[in-house]
Design a protein around this motif. Structure first.
Motif, short mmCIF file in Angstrom:
data_model
loop_
_atom_site.label_atom_id
_atom_site.label_comp_id
_atom_site.label_asym_id
_atom_site.label_seq_id
_atom_site.Cartn_x
_atom_site.Cartn_y
_atom_site.Cartn_z
N ASN A 72 0.59 -1.09 0.45
CA ASN A 72 0.22 0.29 -0.01
C ASN A 72 0.98 1.54 -0.06
OD1 ASN A 72 -2.47 -0.94 -0.02
ND2 ASN A 72 -2.89 -1.30 2.85
N VAL A 73 2.23 1.00 0.69
CA VAL A 73 2.63 2.52 0.76
C VAL A 73 3.07 2.44 -0.66
CG1 VAL A 73 4.94 3.15 1.30
CG2 VAL A 73 3.41 2.17 3.50
N LEU A 74 3.97 1.59 -1.35
CA LEU A 74 4.50 1.88 -2.70
C LEU A 74 3.80 2.25 -3.45
CD1 LEU A 74 6.69 -1.87 -3.28
CD2 LEU A 74 7.29 0.48 -3.19
N HIS A 75 2.19 1.57 -3.48
CA HIS A 75 1.35 2.47 -4.23
C HIS A 75 0.91 3.83 -4.15
CE1 HIS A 75 -3.05 3.53 -5.32
NE2 HIS A 75 -2.87 2.29 -6.95
N LEU A 76 0.65 3.96 -3.19
CA LEU A 76 1.16 5.95 -2.56
C LEU A 76 2.08 6.73 -3.17
CD1 LEU A 76 -0.67 7.97 -1.63
CD2 LEU A 76 0.15 7.54 0.81
N ARG A 77 3.32 6.06 -2.95
CA ARG A 77 4.16 6.78 -3.73
C ARG A 77 4.03 6.21 -5.34
NH1 ARG A 77 10.37 5.29 -2.07
NH2 ARG A 77 10.22 3.43 -3.47
N ALA A 78 3.74 5.53 -6.31
CA ALA A 78 3.39 5.41 -6.88
C ALA A 78 2.75 6.27 -7.63
CB ALA A 78 3.46 4.02 -7.59
N GLU A 79 1.23 6.42 -6.78
CA GLU A 79 0.53 7.83 -7.14
C GLU A 79 1.37 8.70 -7.58
OE1 GLU A 79 -3.92 5.97 -5.92
OE2 GLU A 79 -2.73 6.90 -3.54
N ALA A 80 2.02 9.42 -6.13
CA ALA A 80 2.56 10.35 -6.20
C ALA A 80 3.69 10.49 -7.66
CB ALA A 80 3.79 10.86 -5.28
N HIS A 81 4.02 9.60 -8.11
CA HIS A 81 5.08 10.16 -8.72
C HIS A 81 4.18 9.72 -10.03
CE1 HIS A 81 8.69 8.77 -7.30
NE2 HIS A 81 8.47 7.60 -6.41
N ALA A 82 3.32 9.35 -10.26
CA ALA A 82 2.31 9.38 -11.55
C ALA A 82 1.45 11.47 -11.19
CB ALA A 82 1.24 8.09 -11.24
N ASP A 83 1.49 11.09 -10.53
CA ASP A 83 0.72 12.65 -10.31
C ASP A 83 2.23 13.86 -11.08
OD1 ASP A 83 -1.36 11.83 -9.72
OD2 ASP A 83 -1.56 12.40 -7.89
N ARG A 84 2.82 13.71 -11.14
CA ARG A 84 3.65 13.94 -11.06
C ARG A 84 4.57 14.02 -12.62
NH1 ARG A 84 8.67 15.21 -6.79
NH2 ARG A 84 8.22 12.70 -6.76
N GLY A 85 4.33 12.82 -13.12
CA GLY A 85 4.09 12.31 -14.47
C GLY A 85 5.40 11.90 -15.06
N GLN A 86 6.17 11.59 -13.65
CA GLN A 86 7.32 10.32 -13.25
C GLN A 86 6.73 8.88 -13.29
OE1 GLN A 86 8.53 11.20 -9.15
NE2 GLN A 86 9.59 12.90 -10.25
N TRP A 87 6.46 8.78 -15.12
CA TRP A 87 5.98 6.79 -15.26
C TRP A 87 7.25 5.86 -14.91
CZ3 TRP A 87 1.31 7.70 -14.56
CH2 TRP A 87 -0.01 8.84 -15.36
#
Length: 135
Positions: A72-87
């Motif tokens: 869940n923590v990895l998913h939350l961090r991935a969402e933050a990356h995605a919101d910044r366009g860091q695919w």
């Protein structure tokens, strides 16, 4: 997570005379505060702060000891990356999360989007197929 932390806190409070229980209680409190801070940062658009809180959480937790939390923590961090366009970073975090829980639907869905954004269309389709199987 908060309900589980509260239940554990009550149990540990009953055994407060034990130094190990006291240390564990402090750790659980710290992890809960970091999780809360990470979620608030994401909601407020403070994406770097969210990623930093997640990194601190991940450093404090053994993946195999708490795979659900770690995922869940990895998913939350991935969402933050995605919101910044860091695919690429998004895909990396979700790949790690899916190694712990291959049926985590939100991870599969976001990773499919990351693959698509990176031009990896076959991988995106494969993740969407996996998502259909777990849904």
């Amino acid at each position: 997570m908060q309900a589980a932390a509260a239940a554990l806190d009550r149990a540990l409070a009953a055994a407060s005379h034990s130094p190990k229980c006291s240390d564990l209680r402090q750790l659980v409190t710290r992890l809960g505060a970091l999780w809360h801070d990470a979620q608030l940062a994401k909601e407020d658009g403070a994406l770097q702060r969210c990623a930093d809180c997640c990194a601190e959480l991940l450093a404090a937790v053994e993946p195999r000891a708490a795979p659900g939390l770690y995922c869940n923590v990895l998913h939350l961090r991935a969402e933050a990356h995605a919101d910044r366009g860091q695919w690429a970073a998004t895909r990396e975090d979700l790949g790690e999360a899916l190694q712990l829980d291959a049926s985590h639907a939100a991870c599969l869905q976001l990773r499919a989007e990351a693959h698509q954004q990176l031009g990896c269309y076959l991988e995106a389709v494969l993740d969407l197929q996996r998502l259909q199987k777990v849904a």
